[in-house]
Scaffold this active site. Structure first.
Site, PDB file in Angstrom:
ATOM      1  N   ASP A 125      15.119 -26.845  17.666  1.00  0.00           N
ATOM      2  CA  ASP A 125      13.786 -26.260  17.801  1.00  0.00           C
ATOM      3  C   ASP A 125      13.101 -26.349  16.427  1.00  0.00           C
ATOM      4  O   ASP A 125      13.715 -26.801  15.455  1.00  0.00           O
ATOM      5  CB  ASP A 125      13.876 -24.844  18.393  1.00  0.00           C
ATOM      6  CG  ASP A 125      14.382 -23.809  17.420  1.00  0.00           C
ATOM      7  OD1 ASP A 125      15.128 -24.191  16.501  1.00  0.00           O
ATOM      8  OD2 ASP A 125      14.035 -22.625  17.566  1.00  0.00           O
ATOM      9  N   ASP A 152      17.144 -23.272  14.259  1.00  0.00           N
ATOM     10  CA  ASP A 152      18.251 -22.333  14.478  1.00  0.00           C
ATOM     11  C   ASP A 152      18.874 -22.531  15.854  1.00  0.00           C
ATOM     12  O   ASP A 152      19.956 -22.029  16.124  1.00  0.00           O
ATOM     13  CB  ASP A 152      17.841 -20.865  14.244  1.00  0.00           C
ATOM     14  CG  ASP A 152      16.684 -20.408  15.090  1.00  0.00           C
ATOM     15  OD1 ASP A 152      16.076 -21.237  15.804  1.00  0.00           O
ATOM     16  OD2 ASP A 152      16.373 -19.199  15.038  1.00  0.00           O
ATOM     17  N   ASP A 161      12.370 -24.481  13.925  1.00  0.00           N
ATOM     18  CA  ASP A 161      12.945 -23.890  12.706  1.00  0.00           C
ATOM     19  C   ASP A 161      14.457 -24.122  12.635  1.00  0.00           C
ATOM     20  O   ASP A 161      15.130 -23.567  11.767  1.00  0.00           O
ATOM     21  CB  ASP A 161      12.587 -22.408  12.562  1.00  0.00           C
ATOM     22  CG  ASP A 161      13.151 -21.542  13.669  1.00  0.00           C
ATOM     23  OD1 ASP A 161      13.223 -22.014  14.825  1.00  0.00           O
ATOM     24  OD2 ASP A 161      13.527 -20.382  13.396  1.00  0.00           O
ATOM     25  N   SER A 178       9.240 -20.223  15.557  1.00  0.00           N
ATOM     26  CA  SER A 178      10.404 -20.756  16.262  1.00  0.00           C
ATOM     27  C   SER A 178       9.997 -21.765  17.328  1.00  0.00           C
ATOM     28  O   SER A 178       9.304 -22.722  17.039  1.00  0.00           O
ATOM     29  CB  SER A 178      11.216 -19.593  16.827  1.00  0.00           C
ATOM     30  OG  SER A 178      12.434 -20.047  17.332  1.00  0.00           O
TER      31      SER A 178
HETATM   32 MG    MG Z   1      14.125 -20.942  16.409  1.00  0.00          MG
END
Ligand code: MG
Length: 458
Positions: free
Chosen positions: A248, A252, A250, A106
């Site tokens: 960010d 999300d 990834d 992340s």
């Molecule tokens: Mg993330």
């Protein structure tokens, strides 16, 4: 001292080559596959798991290792390649998989990587099941199969297309497209760039993309906070853009920069998305106890209601499903719309905010102004379990007039603000989150807790 490999509800996280190696990842794959087989005991047929990774250089190595582990216990693997975390969550349901794996750390710096696990509903395992997976991993209690039964691997490159179609289905593509929004996107060279540029093109936006190569060489500290997004703020001004979006690695989480180049803060992402949803219908929203009251204000104006949950994406998602929530997420820029998936999704946030701008004809700064503002402070301090308990007990005895929620530490709600004290699940620290109508009011609550801390920790 070397940092420990962290194994928590959402999976495993460590430093690549130090405590997170390919052999560890392979064993984690064996553990997850064994757990899924036990979970489905009695059901016929082979199981499959889909797996994806963010752009970190170690991603392919760890993805291959987890894949090998899953195959060794007889679980088939669908390799989605380099995709976002919400993309994997969507494909778990789309492909009818028994679970999903995302190789990502992340927002953590590049030397970290992690392995995030999802169940067949697209949500991280609840704590009792996470504990079973951890025990299986630590005991190396793997249900290995012989060569004839070993899992098969196939590739699937449909994630972006499926993801975009699901997001487009919840907005009015023509209405947004008619505005030809001038947008800057900063994907921090993570997994979000490719799919988000395609989504923005579908929405008729004129896009300036920065840091959009999925190299995993992060162009700035990857957490989408103000201090890391100076480049995006500048680009919004230079391009005379109407809005700037930051993801960010990834994808999300979503942070927003307004048309004047000002970072508005991640807490606004969910509030703005909710503002659009609640403008269409009323219902329930869900978020964790540490998220801003702005969501309550938005919901209240529409006659809606906010369900508060313990911190953790899975807790919010579970509450959303239980209460049939029309929107949810977290104050860290994570927006969840169950029509897309039960996972925080920056693409959902982007689409809903653009829809809000298109329908109202207002600028992002005007919309932020309508939501109003609070002062928020987030901090943490070292405290072991017993000290943390003493602090919570003392706070309960001090804030006797506040409305108290004890489902995750203590949240005290006052007329002019709130205070949330909770222990971290992964380190011996206590977090303190305070929000109030202004800074002096917030400081008043922070000072009371500082006094409690001094008495207990000294
Ligand atoms: Mg993330």
């Amino acid at each position: 001292m070397a940092e420990q490999l962290i194994i928590s509800i959402s999976g495993m996280r460590g430093i690549v080559g130090e405590n997170l190696t390919s052999s560890i990842a392979q064993e984690y794959g064996c553990a997850f596959g064994t757990f899924l087989k036990n979970r489905a005991a009695g059901k016929r047929g082979k199981m499959s798991v889909c797996i994806g990774r963010d752009s970190r250089p170690s991603g392919e190595m760890l993805k291959s290792a987890v894949t090998e582990g899953l195959c060794k216990v007889g679980v088939d693997v669908i390799d989605l390649g380099l995709v976002t975390t919400p993309g994997v969550g969507i494909m778990v349901s789309e492909l009818g998989c028994s679970g999903g794996v995302v190789v990502t750390a992340s927002h953590n710096p590049a030397q970290y990587n992690g392995i995030k696990l999802l169940l067949d509903n697209g949500i991280a395992p609840p704590s009792d099941e996470a504990e079973q997976i951890k025990r299986c991993f630590c005991d190396k209690d793997f249900d290995l199969v012989d060569s004839l039964d070993c899992g098969q691997v196939v590739s699937n490159e449909q994630t972006d297309a499926v993801h975009i179609a699901k997001v487009l289905a919840i907005v009015d593509k023509e209405a947004i497209g008619a505005r030809k929004f001038n947008v800057v996107l900063d994907s921090v060279n993570g997994a979000g760039g490719r799919v988000t540029k395609k989504l923005l093109a579908e929405l008729g936006c004129v896009v300036t993309a920065i840091n959009d190569e999925p190299t995993g060489v992060f162009a700035h500290v990857p957490e989408p906070r103000a201090e890391n997004l100076t480049g995006l703020c500048e680009a919004v001004k230079t391009e005379r853009a109407e809005i700037g979006f930051a993801q960010d690695p990834d994808a999300d989480r979503l942070a927003i920069v307004d048309e004047t180049g000002i970072y508005i803060g991640e807490e606004y992402t969910l509030a703005l998305a909710a503002k659009y949803i609640f403008s269409k219908k009323t219902g329930k929203a869900a978020t964790n106890l540490s998220t801003s009251r702005m969501l309550d204000d938005v919901a209240e104006e529409a006659g809606g209601q906010v369900i508060r949950t313990p911190v953790g994406e899975a807790n919010v998602a579970k509450a959303m499903l239980e209460h049939n929530c029309i929107i949810g997420g977290e104050g860290n820029g994570g927006v969840i719309d169950l029509r897309v998936s039960p996972i925080r999704d920056s693409l959902v946030g982007i689409a809903l905010v653009l829809q809000l701008m298109a329908e109202t004809g207002k600028s992002i700064s005007e919309l932020v102004g309508e939501i109003g503002s609070y002062y928020m402070s987030k901090d943490k301090f070292a405290a072991d379990k017993s000290q943390a308990q003493q602090i919570l007990d003392s706070a309960k005895g001090t804030f006797i007039d506040a409305k108290l929620d004890t489902t995750d530490g203590c949240r005290f709600d006052f007329d002019d603000g709130w205070l949330h004290l909770r222990t971290s699940n992964t380190e011996p620290v206590m977090r303190i989150i305070v929000e109030a109508k202004d800074q002096p009011t917030a400081q008043k609550y922070i000072d009371v807790v500082s006094n409690i801390r001094r008495n207990i920790l000294s």
